[in-house]
Design a protein around this motif. Structure first.
Motif, PDB file in Angstrom:
ATOM      1  N   LEU A  90      41.389  58.241  58.756  1.00 29.00           N
ATOM      2  CA  LEU A  90      41.016  59.603  58.405  1.00 29.00           C
ATOM      3  C   LEU A  90      41.501  60.579  59.459  1.00 29.00           C
ATOM      4  O   LEU A  90      41.349  60.344  60.658  1.00 29.00           O
ATOM      5  N   GLY A 106      40.465  64.876  55.909  1.00 27.27           N
ATOM      6  CA  GLY A 106      41.416  64.609  54.848  1.00 27.27           C
ATOM      7  C   GLY A 106      40.964  63.422  54.020  1.00 27.27           C
ATOM      8  O   GLY A 106      39.986  62.749  54.380  1.00 27.27           O
ATOM      9  N   ARG A 110      44.702  54.615  53.167  1.00 30.06           N
ATOM     10  CA  ARG A 110      44.154  53.249  53.153  1.00 30.06           C
ATOM     11  C   ARG A 110      45.262  52.291  53.568  1.00 30.06           C
ATOM     12  O   ARG A 110      46.232  52.122  52.858  1.00 30.06           O
TER      13      ARG A 110
ATOM     14  N   TYR B  35      26.945  64.512  57.130  1.00 30.47           N
ATOM     15  CA  TYR B  35      28.129  64.396  56.289  1.00 30.47           C
ATOM     16  C   TYR B  35      27.798  63.537  55.085  1.00 30.47           C
ATOM     17  O   TYR B  35      27.005  62.596  55.170  1.00 30.47           O
ATOM     18  N   GLN B  37      29.598  61.170  52.034  1.00 28.52           N
ATOM     19  CA  GLN B  37      30.825  60.476  51.671  1.00 28.52           C
ATOM     20  C   GLN B  37      30.604  59.672  50.399  1.00 28.52           C
ATOM     21  O   GLN B  37      29.800  58.740  50.376  1.00 28.52           O
ATOM     22  N   ASP B  39      31.990  56.981  47.526  1.00 25.97           N
ATOM     23  CA  ASP B  39      32.820  55.780  47.550  1.00 25.97           C
ATOM     24  C   ASP B  39      34.283  56.146  47.353  1.00 25.97           C
ATOM     25  O   ASP B  39      34.621  56.814  46.379  1.00 25.97           O
ATOM     26  N   GLY B  40      35.124  55.714  48.271  1.00 27.20           N
ATOM     27  CA  GLY B  40      36.557  55.975  48.152  1.00 27.20           C
ATOM     28  C   GLY B  40      36.973  57.373  48.554  1.00 27.20           C
ATOM     29  O   GLY B  40      38.158  57.718  48.474  1.00 27.20           O
ATOM     30  N   GLY B  41      36.005  58.180  48.988  1.00 24.60           N
ATOM     31  CA  GLY B  41      36.326  59.561  49.343  1.00 24.60           C
ATOM     32  C   GLY B  41      36.264  59.813  50.831  1.00 24.60           C
ATOM     33  O   GLY B  41      36.023  58.897  51.626  1.00 24.60           O
ATOM     34  N   ALA B  42      36.481  61.050  51.203  1.00 22.10           N
ATOM     35  CA  ALA B  42      36.440  61.451  52.599  1.00 22.10           C
ATOM     36  C   ALA B  42      35.059  61.997  52.948  1.00 22.10           C
ATOM     37  O   ALA B  42      34.361  62.528  52.077  1.00 22.10           O
ATOM     38  N   PRO B  43      34.645  61.907  54.201  1.00 20.65           N
ATOM     39  CA  PRO B  43      33.398  62.568  54.600  1.00 20.65           C
ATOM     40  C   PRO B  43      33.508  64.072  54.391  1.00 20.65           C
ATOM     41  O   PRO B  43      34.541  64.677  54.686  1.00 20.65           O
ATOM     42  N   PHE B  45      31.524  67.719  55.236  1.00 21.61           N
ATOM     43  CA  PHE B  45      30.515  68.351  56.077  1.00 21.61           C
ATOM     44  C   PHE B  45      29.421  68.980  55.219  1.00 21.61           C
ATOM     45  O   PHE B  45      29.710  69.684  54.237  1.00 21.61           O
ATOM     46  N   PHE B  87      25.784  60.399  56.480  1.00 25.63           N
ATOM     47  CA  PHE B  87      25.847  60.074  57.900  1.00 25.63           C
ATOM     48  C   PHE B  87      25.273  61.224  58.720  1.00 25.63           C
ATOM     49  O   PHE B  87      25.655  62.391  58.512  1.00 25.63           O
ATOM     50  N   PHE B  98      28.881  59.120  64.976  1.00 24.92           N
ATOM     51  CA  PHE B  98      28.230  58.952  63.678  1.00 24.92           C
ATOM     52  C   PHE B  98      27.219  57.817  63.691  1.00 24.92           C
ATOM     53  O   PHE B  98      27.425  56.777  64.327  1.00 24.92           O
TER      54      PHE B  98
END
Lengths: 114, 108
Positions: A90, A106, A110, B35, B37, B39-43, B45, B87, B98
């Motif tokens: 990330l 972002g 992976r 934060y 998040q 599944d499969g995504g970005a954290p 804010f 998180f 974190f």
């Protein structure tokens, strides 16, 4: 524009390959970060660039080499990786300092090392 | 170094209220972030508390007590889309660290 972009989305590489991950932001942020995240774990800080200078290296192995060509771009060069380096990588940015609570992430790359 | 504790899992039904607690130990504390998040995504804010008290942003609120080294995230009127990992993260002069994350599952 509050977006951080990363390429590629997925990467499969052998242990002898050399590859690079790229990150870009156009928010005028002056700090940029690389994190590594394993499945079901929190993000772990790897590197921080502040005003285009490397300010934090969290004792990351030298097979990972960061680069900040300008204030909008961040690269992570990969060489001779190990299978245990497979993870989600990330990129993040924040407005000023190196430890701001508000960071924009972002979508990640992976990475699978075979 | 830093140490953060938060529950590993929380399950609740749609429309309910969930509180995720976070206790921390750190030197040079600046603030507490949250934060989300998927599944499969970005954290993403959610909030940042530097001072004691409650900060409200829509259905989500965050609280900090510096004297107790404690904070929480309150999720109100739970929706299915709130199913995600949350998180807490402690900011000190050096970096953002974190916690292990809390998986929130919302059931219909």
């Amino acid at each position: 524009d509050t977006e951080v972009t990363q390429t590629p989305k997925h990467l499969v590489m052998g242990m002898t390959n050399k590859k690079s991950l790229k990150c870009e932001q156009h928010m005028g942020h002056r700090a940029m970060y690389w994190y590594k995240q394993k499945a079901k774990k929190p993000p772990e800080l790897m590197f921080v660039y502040s005003y285009e200078k490397l300010s934090i290296n969290e004792s990351v192995p030298s097979r990972f080499s960061p680069e900040c060509p300008n204030s909008s771009l961040l690269n992570l060069h990969l060489h001779a990786l190990q299978p245990e380096d497979s993870a989600l990588y990330l990129c993040a940015s924040s407005q000023r300092g190196t430890s701001e609570g508000e960071q924009y992430f972002g979508p990640g790359t992976r990475l699978t090392v075979t | 170094g830093q140490s953060l504790e938060q529950p590993s899992e929380v399950t609740a039904v749609e429309g309910a209220i969930v509180q995720i607690n976070c206790t921390y130990q750190t030197s040079g504390f600046y603030g507490l972030s949250w934060y989300q998040q998927h599944d499969g995504g970005a954290p993403t804010f959610l909030s940042y508390n530097a001072l004691d008290g409650l900060e409200e942003t829509g259905r989500f609120s965050s609280f900090l007590s510096r004297s107790d080294s404690y904070g929480y995230l309150l999720l109100q009127e739970l929706q299915m889309k709130d199913s995600a990992s949350y998180f807490c993260a402690v900011r000190d002069s050096y970096k953002l660290s974190f916690g292990a994350g809390t998986t929130v599952t919302v059931r219909a």
